[in-house]
Each structure stands twice: as C-alpha cells, then as structure tokens.
Write a protein that holds these residues in place. Structure first.
Motif, short mmCIF file in Angstrom:
data_model
loop_
_atom_site.label_atom_id
_atom_site.label_comp_id
_atom_site.label_asym_id
_atom_site.label_seq_id
_atom_site.Cartn_x
_atom_site.Cartn_y
_atom_site.Cartn_z
N TYR A 264 0.88 -1.23 0.09
CA TYR A 264 -0.11 0.04 0.00
C TYR A 264 0.73 1.21 -0.08
O TYR A 264 2.03 1.22 0.61
N VAL A 265 0.33 2.43 -0.70
CA VAL A 265 1.01 3.47 -0.72
C VAL A 265 0.19 4.81 -0.31
O VAL A 265 -0.91 4.72 -0.86
N PRO A 295 -2.21 -0.79 -4.51
CA PRO A 295 -3.08 -0.08 -3.94
C PRO A 295 -2.70 1.40 -3.59
O PRO A 295 -1.60 1.45 -2.78
N VAL A 296 -3.17 2.48 -3.96
CA VAL A 296 -2.63 3.75 -3.74
C VAL A 296 -3.89 4.72 -3.17
O VAL A 296 -4.85 4.24 -3.85
N SER A 297 -3.62 5.51 -2.25
CA SER A 297 -4.55 6.68 -1.84
C SER A 297 -4.12 7.51 -1.31
O SER A 297 -2.76 7.45 -0.80
N SER A 298 -4.52 8.95 -1.47
CA SER A 298 -4.07 9.91 -0.58
C SER A 298 -4.97 10.39 0.31
O SER A 298 -6.16 10.94 0.13
N THR A 299 -4.65 10.27 1.51
CA THR A 299 -5.59 10.81 2.73
C THR A 299 -5.97 12.09 3.10
O THR A 299 -6.60 12.64 3.60
N GLY A 348 -15.00 2.47 -1.40
CA GLY A 348 -15.04 2.10 -0.07
C GLY A 348 -13.68 1.46 0.27
O GLY A 348 -12.86 1.47 -0.43
N PRO A 349 -13.56 1.14 1.69
CA PRO A 349 -12.29 0.65 2.14
C PRO A 349 -12.02 -0.50 1.58
O PRO A 349 -12.93 -1.42 1.30
N ARG A 350 -10.77 -0.95 1.09
CA ARG A 350 -10.30 -2.38 0.68
C ARG A 350 -9.69 -3.01 1.80
O ARG A 350 -8.65 -2.63 2.46
N GLU A 351 -10.21 -4.10 2.09
CA GLU A 351 -9.67 -5.14 3.08
C GLU A 351 -8.25 -5.69 2.68
O GLU A 351 -8.33 -6.07 1.56
N ALA A 352 -7.27 -5.48 3.54
CA ALA A 352 -6.03 -6.06 3.08
C ALA A 352 -5.08 -5.71 4.25
O ALA A 352 -5.29 -5.03 5.35
N ALA A 353 -4.04 -6.80 4.28
CA ALA A 353 -3.17 -6.69 5.57
C ALA A 353 -1.85 -6.92 4.85
O ALA A 353 -1.06 -7.82 5.10
N PRO A 354 -1.30 -5.82 4.17
CA PRO A 354 -0.09 -5.77 3.71
C PRO A 354 1.18 -5.59 4.72
O PRO A 354 0.81 -5.26 5.87
N ARG A 355 2.10 -6.18 4.67
CA ARG A 355 3.22 -6.33 5.46
C ARG A 355 3.91 -5.08 5.47
O ARG A 355 4.47 -4.42 6.33
N LEU A 358 4.07 2.35 2.43
CA LEU A 358 4.84 3.53 2.13
C LEU A 358 4.16 4.85 2.11
O LEU A 358 2.92 4.87 1.58
N SER A 359 4.55 5.63 3.04
CA SER A 359 3.96 7.11 3.15
C SER A 359 4.92 8.01 2.61
O SER A 359 6.01 8.22 2.98
#
Length: 375
Positions: A264-265, A295-299, A348-355, A358-359
């Motif tokens: 995730y980024v 998966p990418v998003s900007s909060t 909507g939110p994507r369920e995931a559990a990445p190890r 990156l921010s």
C-alpha cells in the motif's frame, strides 16, 4: 572477520497522539479515511469573504497550538506506558523533535511546548525545531529513527502541528493553490488543487528491545526512511518524478525490502495537476508494471493538507490502516486521468493486510521524504 559493533536497533512506534478535523484520537481518523468521509467545511474561524476558496478541514474549537501539541504528546506518552500513567517510559533525557510552520510565532510555540514537556514529563525541552515546509515532520521522523537505530537514544518523541490561520490561508488562496470547487481530488480528472487542514500529532519512536523490556505494545515498525531533493523548481516537482522516486528507493534500500513487498502507498497526492502527475510517474519508476495493481490513495482528500504536520499525520494514518486492515479511500475522485494510471482505492475501504506500506511527502523546493512502515 568478526566485528564488535553492536547490532543496529530496530525503531518502532509505541505511542500515538493525534488531533484532526476528524476528531480526537486515531480511531475516528482511521474510520474517516477508511470510508472517505471528507472533513471539509466552510471556514468560520476567520473572515474568508474575499477569498476564492472558503473551505478547509478544521477542528471545531481548537486550543492554542502549543496546548494542542502538549495534549497529543500526553496521549502518545500514556499509550506507550504499559501502566497507562504516562510516566513509566523514563522520558527524562528523551529528545523532543518538533515540526512547525515558520513564522513570527514559531519560537514562542516551541518555548511553550518545551516548558510544558519539562513540567509534565521532565524532558529537557525541545531538542530541535523543523520548519522544512511539507516534509518537516517526515524529516523529523527520519532523524528520530536514525537516532534510535544508531543506539544514541533508546527513544525519541516527535511532534508536529499546524492550525489553519488567516495569513497562510490567504497566501495559498492568492497563489491559486487551493481547489476551486472546494474538494481535494488526488489523481482525479478535474482536480484543481489542495485544501488546508488542522493537525497536531505526536509519536514515540523507540528501540524495539527497549519497548519489549518495558512490556510496551509495538504499534508498527519504521523499517526504512529516505530523503531527496530534486532541485528542479521553487514550487514545481521534476515532471518525471525522479526526486520522489529516489526518496522511496532509499527507504526500501535502507530496510532491505524489495519493491514487490510493498502492499500500500499513502501518497502525497495534494490534488495539484502537476504534482500528482509527477508522483504517479515516481511510483511507476519505483514499482514498474506492478504499479497497475499496487493500492494507492491520498488521505489528504479527507483530512486536508496540514503542511509541516502532514507527514506525521499521514504516518499515523498509515499505521492505523495497517492495524485495522482497511486501506483508506482516495476520496473526491471524479474519473481517471491518463497521466495518473494508478490502482486507486475507490468507492469504499479495501480489506488488506500488507506487510509493508509506504508514506510519501514532498514540499516546495523539491524536497521529498519516504517512510516505510512494517505492520
């Protein structure tokens, strides 16, 4: 060949405190970004009648900035203390790194925070103030992690704050940097700029071994960090994304992590037409064809751009998202931009559990920071 050098300590986060337009604490913030519930409203804190744009993400009744920072520092210290008292972390010699906007009030805010920290936790005051624009807090986190990793300090406090005020708001509005339609739309067609937001954030970074010895809960590990400067333009990023790509690659290299392991980024994603395009190019330089499924998003589309506090706010959002297993939504999206071909988290939110996540953050002057978080 043997070496007597001590192994590098692993920096982890054991305490978090946060105030944002989404509420007090990490849970309401993670919920808001997870479901894309933007916190923008018409500014009533000061007069915006003559401004082109009149919206921001604001705390409803903000305390003075120094008080807000002491509140979140207290929250972080209490969470990091297994007893819950906030005093069992032996903070007496702990450095306090503080990121603030640079203006005539900066020294006074830092002095008040330092005095309060000395009175409440016996700290020696504020060790260093960071005013390096929108990467200030990211730089402070990188320095904290480096101090812990090198064994120079078992723990370091990092705090950052920005409250939207008339002067800065007017400057960004006059510079046509704010979104004309009152919505921050990262990587979207029709995006027209950013919106400002309030934030006060604090984290306790410490050596994993020290946390284990105290019985403290580890919230996340700071696996890697990178910084770069592209020296391209006073306010525009280099179009090919080379500067941000170098920061991200440095973070991965420091962690010994392959790009394929990042799941995730949390992008810088300010909603600026040029900056978002350059960031999309940077991600493709780092991740190649895998960018199509990363998966990418900007909060920022939910909590706004908190300037010097942004990197710390987005770091704790990223930590919260990993712990909850819900990747934040890229809010405000209208449709695809062919120059920003990314796997954006939409609807909507994507369920995931990445190890690893990156921010990323960047600032005027071509500065970039990348923080790699391990769940």
């Amino acid at each position: 060949m043997s070496s007597d050098a001590a192994p590098a300590a692993r920096p982890v986060v054991t305490g978090i405190g946060v105030l944002s337009a989404c509420g007090h604490g990490l849970d309401p913030l993670v919920t808001a970004v997870g479901y894309g519930k933007a916190g923008f409203s018409t500014v009533s804190r000061f007069d915006v009648a003559r401004r082109r744009v009149r919206r921001a993400a604001l705390l409803p009744d903000p305390p003075p900035l120094a008080e807000a920072l002491l509140t979140v520092l207290g929250d972080a210290c209490r969470q990091a203390d297994p007893s819950g008292a906030g005093s069992g972390t032996n903070l007496g010699t702990t450095p306090l790194l503080l990121a603030l906007h640079s203006d005539l009030r900066t020294a006074g805010v830092a002095a008040r925070v330092g005095a309060g920290a000395a009175e409440q936790w016996g700290l020696p005051g504020v060790t260093r103030v960071y005013t390096g624009a929108c990467v200030a807090a990211g730089t402070a986190v990188a320095d904290a992690a480096a101090l812990v990793r090198a064994g120079r300090h078992p723990r370091v406090l990092v705090a950052a704050g920005h409250l939207v005020e008339p002067g800065v708001f007017a400057a960004f509005d006059a510079g046509r940097a704010l979104a004309r339609d009152g919505e921050l739309r990262p990587f979207s067609s029709g995006r027209s700029g950013m919106l400002l937001g309030d934030a006060a954030v604090a984290v306790l970074v410490e050596a994993e071994s020290a946390a284990e010895a105290r019985g403290a809960q580890v919230l996340a590990r700071l696996a890697g960090w990178g910084r770069s400067g592209d020296a391209h333009h006073v306010c525009r990023p280099v179009p090919d994304g080379g500067g941000m790509a170098r920061a991200a690659e440095a973070a991965l290299a420091r962690a010994g992590v392959d790009a394929a392991e990042v799941g995730y980024v949390n992008a810088n994603g300010t909603g600026s037409p040029l900056a978002d395009r350059a960031e999309a190019a940077a991600l493709r330089r780092v991740f190649g064809d895998r960018t199509d499924t990363l998966p990418v998003s900007s909060t920022k589309a939910v909590h706004g751009h908190a300037l010097e506090a942004s990197a710390l706010l987005e770091l704790v959002v990223t930590i919260g998202a990993l712990r909850r297993g819900l990747l934040p939504v890229n809010a405000g999206y209208l449709g695809p931009d062919p120059d920003c071909r990314l796997d954006l988290v939409l609807d909507g939110p994507r369920e995931a559990a990445p190890r690893y996540a990156l921010s990323l953050n960047s600032a005027f002057g071509g500065a970039n920071t990348a923080l790699l978080v391990a769940a």
